[in-house]
Design a protein around this motif. Structure first.
Motif, PDB file in Angstrom:
ATOM      1  N   PHE A  68       0.734  -1.260  -0.097  1.00  0.00           N
ATOM      2  CA  PHE A  68       0.068   0.037   0.011  1.00  0.00           C
ATOM      3  C   PHE A  68       0.843   1.253   0.032  1.00  0.00           C
ATOM      4  N   HIS A  69       2.031   1.345   0.816  1.00  0.00           N
ATOM      5  CA  HIS A  69       2.972   2.260   0.794  1.00  0.00           C
ATOM      6  C   HIS A  69       3.925   2.184  -0.302  1.00  0.00           C
ATOM      7  N   ASP A  70       3.915   1.368  -1.305  1.00  0.00           N
ATOM      8  CA  ASP A  70       4.660   1.453  -2.489  1.00  0.00           C
ATOM      9  C   ASP A  70       6.071   1.063  -1.987  1.00  0.00           C
ATOM     10  N   GLY A  71       6.210   0.036  -0.893  1.00  0.00           N
ATOM     11  CA  GLY A  71       7.414  -0.511  -0.593  1.00  0.00           C
ATOM     12  C   GLY A  71       8.369   0.531   0.344  1.00  0.00           C
ATOM     13  N   ASN A  72       7.723   1.602   0.663  1.00  0.00           N
ATOM     14  CA  ASN A  72       8.412   2.657   1.771  1.00  0.00           C
ATOM     15  C   ASN A  72       8.273   2.092   2.961  1.00  0.00           C
ATOM     16  N   GLN A  73       9.451   1.556   3.569  1.00  0.00           N
ATOM     17  CA  GLN A  73       9.430   0.896   4.808  1.00  0.00           C
ATOM     18  C   GLN A  73       9.076   1.972   5.852  1.00  0.00           C
ATOM     19  N   SER A  74       9.474   3.181   5.899  1.00  0.00           N
ATOM     20  CA  SER A  74       9.255   4.099   6.885  1.00  0.00           C
ATOM     21  C   SER A  74       7.788   4.292   7.149  1.00  0.00           C
ATOM     22  N   ARG A  75       7.079   4.741   5.910  1.00  0.00           N
ATOM     23  CA  ARG A  75       5.755   4.929   6.000  1.00  0.00           C
ATOM     24  C   ARG A  75       5.049   3.958   6.340  1.00  0.00           C
ATOM     25  N   ALA A  76       5.253   2.536   5.888  1.00  0.00           N
ATOM     26  CA  ALA A  76       4.671   1.265   6.430  1.00  0.00           C
ATOM     27  C   ALA A  76       4.974   1.172   7.865  1.00  0.00           C
ATOM     28  N   ALA A  77       5.874   1.345   8.469  1.00  0.00           N
ATOM     29  CA  ALA A  77       6.405   1.062   9.845  1.00  0.00           C
ATOM     30  C   ALA A  77       5.335   2.116  10.560  1.00  0.00           C
ATOM     31  N   ALA A  78       5.276   3.359  10.006  1.00  0.00           N
ATOM     32  CA  ALA A  78       4.630   4.182  10.773  1.00  0.00           C
ATOM     33  C   ALA A  78       3.023   3.921  10.825  1.00  0.00           C
ATOM     34  N   ALA A  79       2.690   3.457   9.889  1.00  0.00           N
ATOM     35  CA  ALA A  79       1.056   3.021   9.536  1.00  0.00           C
ATOM     36  C   ALA A  79       1.019   1.870  10.629  1.00  0.00           C
ATOM     37  N   LEU A  80       1.895   0.964  10.683  1.00  0.00           N
ATOM     38  CA  LEU A  80       1.724  -0.082  11.585  1.00  0.00           C
ATOM     39  C   LEU A  80       1.934   0.075  13.063  1.00  0.00           C
ATOM     40  N   GLY A  81       2.565   1.135  13.319  1.00  0.00           N
ATOM     41  CA  GLY A  81       2.991   1.770  14.809  1.00  0.00           C
ATOM     42  C   GLY A  81       4.029   1.078  15.263  1.00  0.00           C
ATOM     43  N   ILE A  82       4.807   0.574  14.354  1.00  0.00           N
ATOM     44  CA  ILE A  82       6.180   0.153  15.012  1.00  0.00           C
ATOM     45  C   ILE A  82       7.548   0.838  14.274  1.00  0.00           C
ATOM     46  N   ASN A  83       8.434   0.693  14.971  1.00  0.00           N
ATOM     47  CA  ASN A  83       9.856   1.167  14.566  1.00  0.00           C
ATOM     48  C   ASN A  83      10.077   0.539  13.019  1.00  0.00           C
ATOM     49  N   ARG A  84      10.891   1.406  12.367  1.00  0.00           N
ATOM     50  CA  ARG A  84      11.311   0.815  10.860  1.00  0.00           C
ATOM     51  C   ARG A  84      12.078  -0.304  11.185  1.00  0.00           C
ATOM     52  N   ALA A  85      13.100  -0.346  12.128  1.00  0.00           N
ATOM     53  CA  ALA A  85      14.067  -1.606  12.355  1.00  0.00           C
ATOM     54  C   ALA A  85      13.207  -2.485  12.735  1.00  0.00           C
ATOM     55  N   THR A  86      12.191  -2.372  13.601  1.00  0.00           N
ATOM     56  CA  THR A  86      11.354  -3.736  13.955  1.00  0.00           C
ATOM     57  C   THR A  86      10.684  -4.344  12.633  1.00  0.00           C
ATOM     58  N   LEU A  87      10.334  -3.379  11.864  1.00  0.00           N
ATOM     59  CA  LEU A  87       9.690  -3.910  10.529  1.00  0.00           C
ATOM     60  C   LEU A  87      10.742  -4.744   9.630  1.00  0.00           C
ATOM     61  N   ARG A  88      11.748  -4.175   9.444  1.00  0.00           N
ATOM     62  CA  ARG A  88      13.132  -4.898   8.938  1.00  0.00           C
ATOM     63  C   ARG A  88      13.211  -6.252   9.406  1.00  0.00           C
ATOM     64  N   LYS A  89      13.229  -6.303  10.653  1.00  0.00           N
ATOM     65  CA  LYS A  89      13.521  -7.458  11.387  1.00  0.00           C
ATOM     66  C   LYS A  89      12.358  -8.488  11.065  1.00  0.00           C
ATOM     67  N   LYS A  90      11.136  -7.934  11.342  1.00  0.00           N
ATOM     68  CA  LYS A  90       9.987  -8.960  10.963  1.00  0.00           C
ATOM     69  C   LYS A  90       9.927  -9.383   9.575  1.00  0.00           C
TER      70      LYS A  90
END
Length: 97
Positions: A68-90
């Protein structure tokens, strides 16, 4: 209702749950868990129902939000309410990165 919550039109089995204030997503989870429990009956689900649901839901959730966020991990992490590093780890642990 939270800003990002979506309600589907009430029909049939959904009408009662939605009239009680349950979101469309919550109703979907409830319906799926009821079906799963009916299917397995008294059998043990092994790893535990909570772990099973999290394992089955987390991958598709992360894939959809990232898409939905076109691969942008920072925006995806913000939407999920998690840190970008946490998103990358998951994403790495799920083989999505």
């Amino acid at each position: 209702m939270p800003v990002n919550a979506v309600r589907l039109p009430a029909n049939g089995a959904n009408r009662e749950a939605l009239s009680q204030g349950q979101s469309a997503l919550g109703e979907c989870v409830s319906r799926t868990v009821r079906r799963y429990l009916a299917d397995i009956g008294d059998a043990d689900c092994g790893e535990g129902l909570h772990a099973l649901v999290i394992r089955e839901v987390e991958g598709p959730l992360l894939r959809e939000v990232l898409a939905f966020h076109d691969g942008n991990q920072s925006r995806a992490a913000a939407a999920l309410g998690i840190n970008r590093a946490t998103l990358r780890k998951k994403l790495t642990s799920l083989g999505l990165l």
